[in-house]
Design a protein around this motif. Structure first.
Motif, PDB file in Angstrom:
ATOM      1  N   GLU A  45       9.934   7.437 -20.195  1.00 34.08           N
ATOM      2  CA  GLU A  45      10.619   6.691 -21.242  1.00 34.08           C
ATOM      3  C   GLU A  45      12.076   7.118 -21.420  1.00 34.08           C
ATOM      4  OE1 GLU A  45      11.713   4.080 -22.710  1.00 34.08           O
ATOM      5  OE2 GLU A  45       9.590   3.673 -23.027  1.00 34.08           O
ATOM      6  N   ILE A  70       6.527   4.202 -19.002  1.00 35.14           N
ATOM      7  CA  ILE A  70       6.405   3.999 -20.438  1.00 35.14           C
ATOM      8  C   ILE A  70       5.031   4.460 -20.928  1.00 35.14           C
ATOM      9  CG2 ILE A  70       7.995   2.059 -20.296  1.00 35.14           C
ATOM     10  CD1 ILE A  70       5.581   0.185 -20.718  1.00 35.14           C
ATOM     11  N   ALA A 113      11.153   1.026 -27.930  1.00 38.32           N
ATOM     12  CA  ALA A 113      10.252   2.179 -28.009  1.00 38.32           C
ATOM     13  C   ALA A 113      10.877   3.324 -28.807  1.00 38.32           C
ATOM     14  CB  ALA A 113       9.890   2.651 -26.604  1.00 38.32           C
ATOM     15  N   THR A 126       7.049   7.673 -28.287  1.00 37.74           N
ATOM     16  CA  THR A 126       7.833   6.447 -28.096  1.00 37.74           C
ATOM     17  C   THR A 126       7.002   5.391 -27.370  1.00 37.74           C
ATOM     18  OG1 THR A 126       8.755   7.444 -26.087  1.00 37.74           O
ATOM     19  CG2 THR A 126      10.075   7.609 -28.104  1.00 37.74           C
ATOM     20  N   THR A 128       5.259   1.794 -26.267  1.00 35.46           N
ATOM     21  CA  THR A 128       5.599   0.380 -26.150  1.00 35.46           C
ATOM     22  C   THR A 128       4.316  -0.416 -26.333  1.00 35.46           C
ATOM     23  OG1 THR A 128       7.411   0.808 -24.599  1.00 35.46           O
ATOM     24  CG2 THR A 128       6.478  -1.414 -24.620  1.00 35.46           C
TER      25      THR A 128
END
Length: 298
Positions: A45, A70, A113, A126, A128
């Motif tokens: 990320e 991610i 994010a 973070t 998504t």
């Protein structure tokens, strides 16, 4: 072979603890020297390496894909984890940009994010959410390729749950979850832009060996292509002791997912070295291995 899952020192910054013991420059130079046809940068990320990577690509005349690893969550899980994160799990997922629009889509997702991030167990999370991916990518698909990542991904984790349970109904439920997730990936990214990810395993890495074979069977059953990646966190096999020392340099640092047994094969490999792991430890045929290699080139 194209190397599609690799980390650099930029991952250390995004995770707030040690994760990768080589620099972006060293990774790219090593990849070119190994005879790899190109490499993707998929830090955790973070997309801060893109400008430097693009410059390196031009200087070395070597293809570099801009990517991101991610943390992909169902919307309902994201809501639950924000309220009570004691049992939180943040599945890994790989995004690879095919063009400038793909880079912009990855930037949008990463920005979202971080803007919606929060602390859980002392770490900045973070994630998504899947609806955000649908919003950003699904409305203009064809610019990003996605893959299911490592054992820390939803597919890998669910496959291991199947192996562990003795409840037949639970096995059926988990298999349905896998099918649902794969169909979501095909729908959002496009039939030709979603891949199942396998990784090399040493003899004692039984979890990865099991997942690799399971993924190969899913691929045959659902017609979804599979690839092989090395999830590189260090450069050479002999660098593992140094990498391990780096990860444990601070007492308050540690990785909740990756342990030394995982890192044993998490280094940048030539195609021949990758092949040796799969033929020897997974018992794959030459043709099964070649399919995966050809898919990395696509």
């Amino acid at each position: 072979m194209f190397s599609l899952h690799n980390h650099t020192d930029y991952s250390n910054a995004s995770r707030s603890f040690a994760d990768c013991s080589h620099t972006l420059n060293d990774l790219v130079v090593r990849a070119k020297n190994l005879g790899i046809n190109g490499i993707a940068i998929t830090d955790h990320e973070i997309t801060s390496s893109y400008v430097k990577a693009e410059k390196l690509s031009r200087e070395l005349d070597f293809p570099i894909i801009m990517g991101n690893e991610i943390y992909l969550l169902k919307d309902e899980d994201d809501k639950a984890f924000r309220e009570d994160g004691r049992n939180a799990f943040y599945p890994h997922f790989i995004l690879l940009a095919l063009d400038k629009i793909g880079v912009q889509q990855i930037w949008k997702l990463s920005k979202s994010a971080w803007e919606n991030g929060y602390y859980n167990k002392g770490l900045m999370r973070t994630p998504t959410v899947m609806s955000k991916v649908e919003e950003v990518v699904g409305q203009d698909k064809g610019h990003i390729v996605a893959s299911t990542a490592c054992l820390g991904g939803f597919i890998g984790r669910t496959i291991l749950k199947i192996r562990e349970t003795k409840d037949e109904q639970e096995v059926v439920r988990l298999k349905k979850e896998i099918v649902k997730f794969i169909n979501w990936g095909k729908s959002v990214f496009g039939e030709d832009n979603f891949y199942l990810e396998c990784q090399p395993a040493s003899e004692e890495q039984l979890d990865q060996i099991y997942v690799n074979d399971f993924i190969k069977n899913i691929s045959k059953g659902m017609g979804v292509p599979y690839i092989i990646t090395t999830d590189s966190h260090y450069l050479r096999k002999e660098d593992l002791p140094l990498h391990s020392a780096f990860l444990n340099a601070k007492e308050d640092e540690g990785d909740e997912r990756e342990v030394e047994s995982f890192y044993k094969t998490a280094y940048l490999m030539s195609e021949e070295e990758v092949k040796e792991y799969f033929i020897k430890n997974n018992g794959w045929t030459e043709s099964e291995f070649q399919i995966a290699v050809d898919n990395t080139e696509k």
